[in-house]
Design an enzyme around this catalytic site. Sequence first.
Site, PDB file in Angstrom:
ATOM      1  N   SER A 196       0.998  -1.137   0.077  1.00 20.29           N
ATOM      2  CA  SER A 196      -0.156   0.190  -0.007  1.00 20.29           C
ATOM      3  C   SER A 196       0.839   1.205   0.164  1.00 20.29           C
ATOM      4  O   SER A 196       1.572   1.507  -1.031  1.00 20.29           O
ATOM      5  CB  SER A 196      -1.058   0.119   1.209  1.00 20.29           C
ATOM      6  OG  SER A 196      -1.864   0.812   1.059  1.00 20.29           O
ATOM      7  N   ASP A 229      -9.307  -4.940  -5.063  1.00 22.56           N
ATOM      8  CA  ASP A 229      -8.938  -4.140  -4.247  1.00 22.56           C
ATOM      9  C   ASP A 229      -9.747  -2.615  -4.275  1.00 22.56           C
ATOM     10  O   ASP A 229      -9.562  -1.766  -5.254  1.00 22.56           O
ATOM     11  CB  ASP A 229      -7.375  -3.675  -4.651  1.00 22.56           C
ATOM     12  CG  ASP A 229      -6.848  -2.844  -3.378  1.00 22.56           C
ATOM     13  OD1 ASP A 229      -7.201  -2.221  -2.790  1.00 22.56           O
ATOM     14  OD2 ASP A 229      -5.501  -3.000  -3.228  1.00 22.56           O
ATOM     15  N   HIS A 288      -7.737  -5.636  -0.609  1.00 18.90           N
ATOM     16  CA  HIS A 288      -6.317  -4.841  -0.191  1.00 18.90           C
ATOM     17  C   HIS A 288      -5.623  -5.386   0.811  1.00 18.90           C
ATOM     18  O   HIS A 288      -5.484  -5.106   1.769  1.00 18.90           O
ATOM     19  CB  HIS A 288      -6.871  -3.376   0.172  1.00 18.90           C
ATOM     20  CG  HIS A 288      -5.725  -2.439   0.489  1.00 18.90           C
ATOM     21  ND1 HIS A 288      -4.928  -1.943  -0.852  1.00 18.90           N
ATOM     22  CD2 HIS A 288      -5.215  -1.625   1.388  1.00 18.90           C
ATOM     23  CE1 HIS A 288      -3.903  -1.375  -0.335  1.00 18.90           C
ATOM     24  NE2 HIS A 288      -3.930  -1.039   0.933  1.00 18.90           N
TER      25      HIS A 288
END
Length: 885
Positions: free
Chosen positions: A106, A171, A204
Amino acid sequence: MTSSPSPASAAGITPPLKILCLHGMHQCGEIFSQRIGALRKKLRKFAEFAFVDAPYEMALEEEQDVPMRRWYSSRPIPAFEWAEILTLLEKQEKANGPFDGLLGFSQGAGVAGLICRNNEALKVFPSLSFALLSGGYVASLEGEKPPKKEEKNSINNSAGLNSLHIIGLRDPVITPTQSKSLFAAFQDFYPRARSEVYEHKGGHVFPVNSVGIRRITAFLENIQPRKPKENLKPMASSEPGERVEGKMSEEVIEELESIEMIYPGVAKVVSKGASSIVRLTCTSGSETSPLPCILTVTLPNGYPDSKAPEIEIEPPSNNASSAELKSTLKAVIEGGGYPAEGGGIWEEMKEQTLDDPEEPDEEKEREIIRQMTRVASTWSPPKMGGGKTWNPEDIGKPKGGRWEIVVGLVGKPSAGKSTFFNALTDPKDEKLAAKIGAFPFTTIEPNIGIGYFSARCPSKAFFGKEFQSANPHGFDSKGNRLVPIKIKDVAGLVPGAYQGRGRGNAFLNDLLDADVLIHIVDNSGLTDRQGNKVLTESSTSRKKAKGKGRNIENTESSTKDNPPSKGIGDPSGDIEWVREELHRWIFNNVWAKFEKVRRNPHKITNLFTGYHCTPYVVFRALLRCGLAQKDLASVLPTWGRKDVHHLVAHFLQIRFPILLALNKADSSGAEKRANKVRKSHPGETIMEMCARGEWQMRKSIRKNQLSPLPRGATEPLSGSDAKKIGDKYKDCFQRLGGSGVHAVINAVIQMKPPTLIYPVSSLDTCMSLNSPPRRPNAEDEQSEQKTADSKTIYRAGVMKDCVVMRNGSTVEDVYTALKRPPLLLLEGDYVRAEYRVIPTLQSPQMGCVSAVLKKMEVLDNKRSVIRIMTNKKSCWQHAMRVRHH
């Protein structure tokens, strides 16, 4: 089932690759390390992972004990934040590098991607050769200008920087389009490098399932370090003159062919490759009913320069004895006419068949066991100068974790084991009590119950001597908290149990889960080894006993002035033969397989795994025998029976510490016999007790015939209570300062002491963690609080919980125990831990001081009041997990 080659061998380097991991927003280094724990474990021999916390804290959210962190506040990244990021990472490179690769998730993947595309940042990581980026995106710097074409990849133009871009197709935070843009940026910046994409169906998250780990492993297998360090040396294939793996020397091949020629129709070389097998088949039995007997010699890879061959004798179906088998093989080998100077393989065969086995003399064997038992019981670490502790080598660490202590009760029949069990567990209903009888083998199947030992509670050091914590199990007579343990009463032991007498090995195997043992010894001097009562307390009755034809040995010397000889109620004799039974139970199993250890000494720990122990315990026993790990290969092949007896005696002391509890302290002459036992058994932990008196007292209290008395009461009974319990027990209790039962259990716990941990939610108030709702027991009512609706009851209060942990347990072990059943006291990811310093008389002010604990730090009873801080997933993270998983 096939297995792929290890990544380490594929990469051809050692030690493993070093990878710096950058966590995402709303995380920290510790939490990210837990998130990818499966990946770290799978690649532990291939890659070393380092984790770092981002430089900026975020606001504390609900259900968080510690604020999470971020790398930067806005995009494009402000110049001052970028400078702080590089300063932080440069410190990591100098302290733990050089790093071969970056792993980012991320926001951390955005930072890692920017580093890989920024020539100034790449100077911080001169050895960087790859990047693993999950949920990444193209991050940019404030005021940054796109590099000119000739400046692109000015540092890495020759070698490039390989990258794997992991994209979650579902995601919702970083879309697949954003991650693919980062992939395209790498292709543009590193046109000659290998850039790959791995797409998974998750959201995610960093994929650590089996498919994801295999994909990451496949990518890393082809990574070559940009600048090989001095300590990263290519794995050598073979040195000049060294034997090439997979081939046998000409001498070995020639001897294998000779064996087939000398023993035609008997010997057969199954294979002549890297690992050859020689099979010698002969017959035993009569001419009309010949039975095959097979000697198999397996030559390991690289023989004879490698380890010794493995030799097995396969007996025929008639279960011939070992001596008969060796006699048969001896006749075949001697009759083959093999040259006297024979080769190495023949010498191995000869050693197994022509050498006569040791035939021990039973009396000498018994004396050796007694001698080694005394050596082990009186052993103490060598004194070291300068205040150093004895630690000749690193033998590893004991295995930590939550500990359900099991105390095993052993002894001959009718010694009072079941009575002691009842007195200790104090069942509320006598129907649930263990059966007691004046005859052998009253107990057949093990009795299992809960007993308690005493432990001083730290709350008294914090809040005063009169303070009592909210312990649901109560307190002893001195105000110490009671801690539950499991008590296991097994069937009575008789001589020859290791050979199958009585309940034999079934009894002995019942002890495998025991941590410590209490040998209940009949100190009355009135029963034989089988538990039969053959003498009475008066000398007149003893003299009459022989005239009635009872089965008594040496009764002529059994008078008041002459105590009974060993075998007729002598406590010392009982102690010796019971210890011998336990010793032989282990020794016989170890000695039967010791020949394999002579050939491969490093397998010594395998001989003890059946006794529920780790290699650490075996290495401790070997050290006490004076044998270090580095000397195993040269010393163990020379060991005989006496050496193995020495090892087993020390192993028994470490794995099954034994306390000698001299029961029936109310019998005539008990004190004199106890003193004699102490004198003849130096180094042993010996205590007197009266189990029958304690059990009788507990039953009388339950029937309201006696005033309630806490466990471990030391004050003698007086007044009406003394008359009710009887003068016999009163005198005994006065001499011992109580029945001695609770003192025995406290003493045996100290022979293998646990680490007691008190988890709290606040170090200031020492309030306990919330337990799952449950209905209380009657004895818990004072330590429980009701909610406003009076329906749900929570067990709360000061230091309510006491978690029993093994020595060597770390903070991580405690965290794991608190998260799992049956405790279930913590939720969320581990972030940090602190402990409250326990004050002493010398430093009373230390009671208000707290300190930070590292996750892998080993705990002890001085650092026992701890607070573990955890963070639950953010609301959006939890929603994504529910939606996509």
